[in-house]
Design a protein around this motif. Structure first.
Motif, PDB file in Angstrom:
ATOM      1  N   UNK A 146       0.840  -1.218  -0.009  1.00 50.97           N
ATOM      2  CA  UNK A 146       0.017   0.018   0.070  1.00 50.97           C
ATOM      3  C   UNK A 146       0.825   1.284  -0.049  1.00 50.97           C
ATOM      4  N   UNK A 147       2.136   1.261   0.797  1.00 54.90           N
ATOM      5  CA  UNK A 147       2.900   2.249   0.705  1.00 54.90           C
ATOM      6  C   UNK A 147       3.290   2.687  -0.691  1.00 54.90           C
ATOM      7  N   UNK A 148       3.759   1.783  -1.278  1.00 55.87           N
ATOM      8  CA  UNK A 148       4.251   1.940  -2.587  1.00 55.87           C
ATOM      9  C   UNK A 148       3.104   2.219  -3.652  1.00 55.87           C
ATOM     10  N   UNK A 149       2.239   1.623  -3.681  1.00 60.49           N
ATOM     11  CA  UNK A 149       1.011   1.993  -4.778  1.00 60.49           C
ATOM     12  C   UNK A 149       0.458   3.459  -4.322  1.00 60.49           C
ATOM     13  N   UNK A 150       0.504   3.966  -3.025  1.00 60.11           N
ATOM     14  CA  UNK A 150      -0.117   5.303  -2.769  1.00 60.11           C
ATOM     15  C   UNK A 150       0.835   6.288  -3.066  1.00 60.11           C
ATOM     16  N   UNK A 151       2.059   5.818  -3.539  1.00 66.50           N
ATOM     17  CA  UNK A 151       3.075   7.108  -3.701  1.00 66.50           C
ATOM     18  C   UNK A 151       3.035   7.585  -5.292  1.00 66.50           C
ATOM     19  N   UNK A 152       2.676   8.876  -5.289  1.00 74.17           N
ATOM     20  CA  UNK A 152       2.779   9.238  -6.902  1.00 74.17           C
ATOM     21  C   UNK A 152       4.165   8.989  -7.456  1.00 74.17           C
ATOM     22  N   UNK A 153       4.094   8.899  -8.936  1.00 73.61           N
ATOM     23  CA  UNK A 153       5.298   8.686  -9.725  1.00 73.61           C
ATOM     24  C   UNK A 153       6.080  10.403  -9.707  1.00 73.61           C
TER      25      UNK A 153
END
Ligand code: PLP
Length: 399
Positions: free
Chosen positions: A6-13
């Motif tokens: 979740x931490x990764x998927x919620x991080x914008x590019x």
């Protein structure tokens, strides 16, 4: 399928990459977007890498890196800043400062620990703190006072969970540097609250006025500081992915475990190149720095002349002009400038909320390109109805 982390998927590019990707699809673009030297790595360094491959230096090295390189790093840091690190136990050769930062964060943080950092800042800090299980706590700094850090802003955000403070001077994106006294005030806060200090000094050699202060050299700092530095910027070696950390033994030993299991070692060939850089490329560094300095003066003067107020950046290779008088947001400004005049800059909000109202322009590009960029930017300002009186081409953007 089960959800990804979740931490990764919620991080914008990264906001930088988005503009860079658009710019590479377009023709005739002047890119002031990406923060890397336009110089090719000095020949002697490339040649050292060729010899290293010829000699078969194609194996793993010790986890911490080649000892002669660590010894040279130790001598270099001591020679420039008077801080002593033991090459056998306190220096790790890493895959860029990027890896050094990740190692330090993963070593220092327990889940939920808070890390303070000064915004606007390098785009990786916020996500990397989160990836390491920490909580990012940005401290705003403001264009009105030259992006100086206000100690009271820091004090007001310290909680029982605050574990570390991450500093970066000279700064990406503002080019700001800090005086020794101002940095000492930050170290004093870290000492008073028992905080670790991560000091990203990747732009130390690109300091144009005054002298760079190494945070670890300040009173009370060494014992709690992880110093991060590398070869990407000063030696034009971004693609070699080579850097180092210096930290007290107990911290370094733990960081080495993370490095050992996740990375094993930095590239052997890049280590050979880095050794050559430290031994023989000082003159090359000085030449490149003198070149950046000339471009800095031309470009910053040009920006102010066309009506984009820009404080003098004392370090790195970025100008961070205010675009507030255009009435556009920094994203609108960057997007329209790219689409209408084919000049790529990075919106200031990519570096944190306090970067809104500014854009980052890298001047690590040729003088002719910079001058053409100024002409295009002025044309753009004219369209918006907010350029200065005479066109920059007529005035000449002299240093
Ligand atoms: N730190 C800062 C402040 C940077 O601006 C950059 C790259 O732009 C890095 C770290 C990454 O450095 P490296 O190429 O050594 O991973």
């Amino acid at each position: 399928m089960k959800p990804l982390n979740q931490v990764v998927t919620s991080t914008p590019p990264s906001g930088i990459r988005r503009f860079f990707d658009i710019a590479t699809q377009m023709e005739d673009v002047i890119s002031l977007g990406v923060g890397e030297p336009d110089f090719v790595t000095p020949w002697r360094i490339r040649e050292a890498a060729i010899y290293a491959t010829e000699r078969g230096q194609t194996t793993y090295t010790s986890n911490a890196g080649l000892l002669p390189l660590r010894q040279q790093i130790g001598a270099h840091v001591f020679g420039r800043y008077g801080v002593q690190y033991n090459p056998t136990s306190e220096i790790i050769v890493t895959v860029g400062v990027s890896e050094g930062l990740d190692l330090a964060l993963r070593t220092l943080l327990n889940p939920g620990d808070e890390v303070l950092f000064i915004e606007p800042c390098y785009v990786s800090y916020h996500p990397c703190i989160r990836f390491a299980g920490g909580v990012p706590v940005p401290i705003p700094s403001f264009g009105a006072d030259g992006f100086r850090v206000r100690p009271e802003e820091i004090e007001s955000r310290i909680t029982p969970r605050t574990k570390a403070i991450l500093l970066c001077y000279p700064s990406n994106p503002t080019g700001a540097t800090q005086t020794r006294e101002d940095l000492q005030a930050l170290v004093d806060i870290a000492v008073a609250h028992d905080l670790y200090i991560l000091s990203d000094e990747i732009y130390d050699r690109l300091t144009y006025s005054g002298v760079h202060t190494c945070v670890a050299s300040l009173d009370g700092a060494r014992a709690r500081t992880v110093l991060l530095n590398g070869f990407s910027k000063a030696y034009a070696m971004t693609g070699w992915r080579i850097a180092y950390t210096c930290a007290p033994r107990a911290i370094s030993e733990s960081m080495l475990k993370v490095h050992q299991y996740s990375m094993l070692c930095a590239s052997h060939i890049s280590q050979a190149a880095a050794l050559e850089a430290l031994l023989h490329a000082e003159h090359d560094v000085q030449e490149m720095v003198a070149d950046y300095d000339q471009r800095r003066r031309v470009f910053v003067r040009g920006l102010n002349t066309i009506g984009l107020e820009c404080r003098e950046p004392n370090g790195a290779f970025y100008a961070f002009p205010s675009i507030q008088r255009t009435g556009l947001t920094s994203e609108q400004f960057a997007e329209r400038l790219l689409m209408e005049e084919h000049v790529a800059v990075v919106p200031g909000n990519a570096f944190g909320q306090s970067g809104e109202g500014f854009v980052r322009c890298s001047y690590a590009t040729g003088l002719a390109q910079l001058e053409e960029a100024l002409v295009r930017m002025e044309r753009f300002l004219c369209k918006l109805g907010c350029a200065s009186a005479a066109p920059v081409a007529a005035r000449g953007a002299q240093a």
